[in-house]
Design a protein around this motif. Structure first.
Motif, PDB file in Angstrom:
ATOM      1  N   GLN A 155       0.566  -0.730   0.011  1.00 46.34           N
ATOM      2  CA  GLN A 155       0.046  -0.070  -0.026  1.00 46.34           C
ATOM      3  C   GLN A 155       1.123   1.548  -0.085  1.00 46.34           C
ATOM      4  O   GLN A 155       1.312   2.257   1.004  1.00 46.34           O
ATOM      5  N   GLN A 156       1.322   1.234  -1.107  1.00 48.07           N
ATOM      6  CA  GLN A 156       2.337   2.740  -1.173  1.00 48.07           C
ATOM      7  C   GLN A 156       1.591   4.100  -1.358  1.00 48.07           C
ATOM      8  O   GLN A 156       2.759   5.223  -0.275  1.00 48.07           O
ATOM      9  N   TYR A 157       0.579   4.375  -1.444  1.00 46.18           N
ATOM     10  CA  TYR A 157       0.255   5.613  -0.873  1.00 46.18           C
ATOM     11  C   TYR A 157      -2.001   5.208  -0.746  1.00 46.18           C
ATOM     12  O   TYR A 157      -2.337   4.525  -0.669  1.00 46.18           O
ATOM     13  N   ASN A 158      -1.756   6.693   0.311  1.00 47.40           N
ATOM     14  CA  ASN A 158      -3.254   6.194   1.127  1.00 47.40           C
ATOM     15  C   ASN A 158      -3.725   7.093  -0.139  1.00 47.40           C
ATOM     16  O   ASN A 158      -3.523   7.965  -0.990  1.00 47.40           O
ATOM     17  N   SER A 159      -5.308   6.877   0.915  1.00 47.91           N
ATOM     18  CA  SER A 159      -5.598   7.821  -0.655  1.00 47.91           C
ATOM     19  C   SER A 159      -6.408   9.099  -1.248  1.00 47.91           C
ATOM     20  O   SER A 159      -6.246   9.224  -2.337  1.00 47.91           O
ATOM     21  N   GLU A 160      -4.984   9.716   0.140  1.00 50.55           N
ATOM     22  CA  GLU A 160      -5.125  10.937  -0.635  1.00 50.55           C
ATOM     23  C   GLU A 160      -3.803  11.369  -1.155  1.00 50.55           C
ATOM     24  O   GLU A 160      -3.393  12.387  -2.378  1.00 50.55           O
ATOM     25  N   GLY A 161      -2.961  10.207  -2.188  1.00 47.81           N
ATOM     26  CA  GLY A 161      -2.009  10.049  -2.448  1.00 47.81           C
ATOM     27  C   GLY A 161      -0.314  10.227  -1.059  1.00 47.81           C
ATOM     28  O   GLY A 161       0.358  11.355  -2.203  1.00 47.81           O
ATOM     29  N   SER A 162      -0.865  11.141  -0.498  1.00 49.10           N
ATOM     30  CA  SER A 162       0.604  10.735   0.784  1.00 49.10           C
ATOM     31  C   SER A 162       0.946   9.260   0.660  1.00 49.10           C
ATOM     32  O   SER A 162       0.412   8.705   0.743  1.00 49.10           O
ATOM     33  N   ARG A 163       2.659   9.041   0.848  1.00 46.51           N
ATOM     34  CA  ARG A 163       3.561   8.054   0.936  1.00 46.51           C
ATOM     35  C   ARG A 163       2.953   7.601   2.007  1.00 46.51           C
ATOM     36  O   ARG A 163       2.845   8.210   3.524  1.00 46.51           O
ATOM     37  N   PHE A 164       2.535   6.242   2.421  1.00 46.02           N
ATOM     38  CA  PHE A 164       2.004   5.211   3.387  1.00 46.02           C
ATOM     39  C   PHE A 164       2.967   4.221   3.429  1.00 46.02           C
ATOM     40  O   PHE A 164       3.688   4.302   4.877  1.00 46.02           O
ATOM     41  N   MET A 165       4.118   3.535   2.817  1.00 45.73           N
ATOM     42  CA  MET A 165       4.778   2.624   3.360  1.00 45.73           C
ATOM     43  C   MET A 165       5.455   2.777   2.185  1.00 45.73           C
ATOM     44  O   MET A 165       5.100   2.378   1.393  1.00 45.73           O
ATOM     45  N   GLU A 166       6.321   1.735   2.195  1.00 40.10           N
ATOM     46  CA  GLU A 166       7.783   1.560   1.073  1.00 40.10           C
ATOM     47  C   GLU A 166       8.347   0.560   1.408  1.00 40.10           C
ATOM     48  O   GLU A 166       9.316   0.245   3.151  1.00 40.10           O
ATOM     49  N   TYR A 167       8.897  -0.802   0.795  1.00 36.53           N
ATOM     50  CA  TYR A 167       9.873  -1.903   1.253  1.00 36.53           C
ATOM     51  C   TYR A 167      11.277  -1.201   1.186  1.00 36.53           C
ATOM     52  O   TYR A 167      11.377  -0.168   0.046  1.00 36.53           O
ATOM     53  N   VAL A 168      11.826  -1.125   1.958  1.00 36.52           N
ATOM     54  CA  VAL A 168      13.414  -0.861   2.244  1.00 36.52           C
ATOM     55  C   VAL A 168      14.083  -2.365   2.716  1.00 36.52           C
ATOM     56  O   VAL A 168      15.146  -1.528   2.236  1.00 36.52           O
ATOM     57  N   ASP A 169      13.607  -3.379   2.671  1.00 34.66           N
ATOM     58  CA  ASP A 169      14.801  -3.631   2.325  1.00 34.66           C
ATOM     59  C   ASP A 169      14.173  -5.299   1.868  1.00 34.66           C
ATOM     60  O   ASP A 169      12.796  -5.902   2.053  1.00 34.66           O
ATOM     61  N   ASP A 170      14.903  -6.085   1.280  1.00 29.49           N
ATOM     62  CA  ASP A 170      14.214  -8.149   0.900  1.00 29.49           C
ATOM     63  C   ASP A 170      14.837  -8.812   1.151  1.00 29.49           C
ATOM     64  O   ASP A 170      15.898  -9.235   1.168  1.00 29.49           O
ATOM     65  N   TYR A 171      14.292 -10.224   2.393  1.00 32.91           N
ATOM     66  CA  TYR A 171      15.460 -10.540   2.959  1.00 32.91           C
ATOM     67  C   TYR A 171      14.925 -12.197   2.123  1.00 32.91           C
ATOM     68  O   TYR A 171      15.405 -13.130   2.895  1.00 32.91           O
ATOM     69  N   GLY A 172      13.884 -11.958   1.491  1.00 33.37           N
ATOM     70  CA  GLY A 172      13.620 -13.636   0.726  1.00 33.37           C
ATOM     71  C   GLY A 172      12.711 -14.605   0.810  1.00 33.37           C
ATOM     72  O   GLY A 172      12.398 -13.941   2.021  1.00 33.37           O
ATOM     73  N   TYR A 173      12.208 -15.091   0.611  1.00 34.18           N
ATOM     74  CA  TYR A 173      11.287 -16.180   0.748  1.00 34.18           C
ATOM     75  C   TYR A 173      11.878 -17.538   1.937  1.00 34.18           C
ATOM     76  O   TYR A 173      13.323 -18.020   1.358  1.00 34.18           O
TER      77      TYR A 173
END
Length: 211
Positions: free
Chosen positions: A161-179
């Motif tokens: 969920q990258q942005y909220n309904s108003e277009g503001s930044r909500f969350m971002e992935y900053v690292d990926d540890y894999g599966y």
């Protein structure tokens, strides 16, 4: 296939897990329809709670999580994976680190950071491809945060969920540890202690946190 196996954490034969999937154990539904149904059930029936942290092995069993009414992102991913495997649908745990940008005051106060790690999501195998999905944020919480809930259509990734309904930044992935084919508890504990050392300053023997 190892992504269908029962394990200590994914105890898919347990009655509690079997009860959760009972409505989906029918030939009238495709694997895609079953996945969408159980994903939505887990997303909304367990309220998201990032402030409850456990280092105890037994607390990450899907049968234990099945008895709760809330869970963090890893716990909700574990119960979803168990349900999928119990339905004969391959699934695995995917971990990473995310940064939240909305309603972060309490996060920062409790964790000393607006980053959450390890953040859990699910990889599911449908129609010969792996898809990502995140059941973390229940619908009622999304409404409070003015964010569209993550729906899963069985054909596309649905995990950010990258942005909220108003277009503001909500969350971002900053690292990926894999599966992972099973719950990597030692890795998770090491990761938590490295990123949130202030939680462990008072007593290294503490195994349960309600922040």
């Amino acid at each position: 296939m190892k992504y269908l196996e029962s394990t200590y954490y994914f105890d898919i034969e347990n009655e509690l897990v079997q009860n959760l999937i009972s409505e989906f154990k029918t030939n009238r539904l495709s694997d895609k329809e079953k996945t969408i149904g159980i994903y939505t059930k887990v997303r909304d029936d367990w309220k998201y709670d990032p402030y409850s942290i456990s280092l105890s092995k037994e607390k990450y069993k899907s049968s234990h999580i099945a008895e709760k009414q809330s869970g963090n992102c890893v716990e909700k991913s574990i119960i979803l994976i168990a349900c999928l495997r119990a339905l004969g649908i391959p699934a695995r745990l995917h971990l990473g680190k995310v940064k939240n940008h909305i309603a972060v005051e309490r996060l920062t106060e409790k964790f000393g950071s607006n980053e959450l790690t390890p953040h859990g999501m699910v990889n599911v195998y449908l129609d010969k491809k792996w898809l990502k999905m995140s059941p973390a944020f229940n619908k009622s919480l999304c409404e409070k945060l003015n964010v569209e809930p993550l729906d899963f259509d069985g054909e596309n990734n649905s995990f950010l969920q990258q942005y909220n309904s108003e277009g503001s930044r909500f969350m971002e992935y900053v690292d990926d540890y894999g599966y992972f084919d099973d719950v990597p508890l030692e890795f998770m504990i090491k990761n938590i202690k490295e990123h949130y050392p202030n939680i462990f300053d008072t007593n290294e023997k503490i195994t349960e946190f309600k922040l």
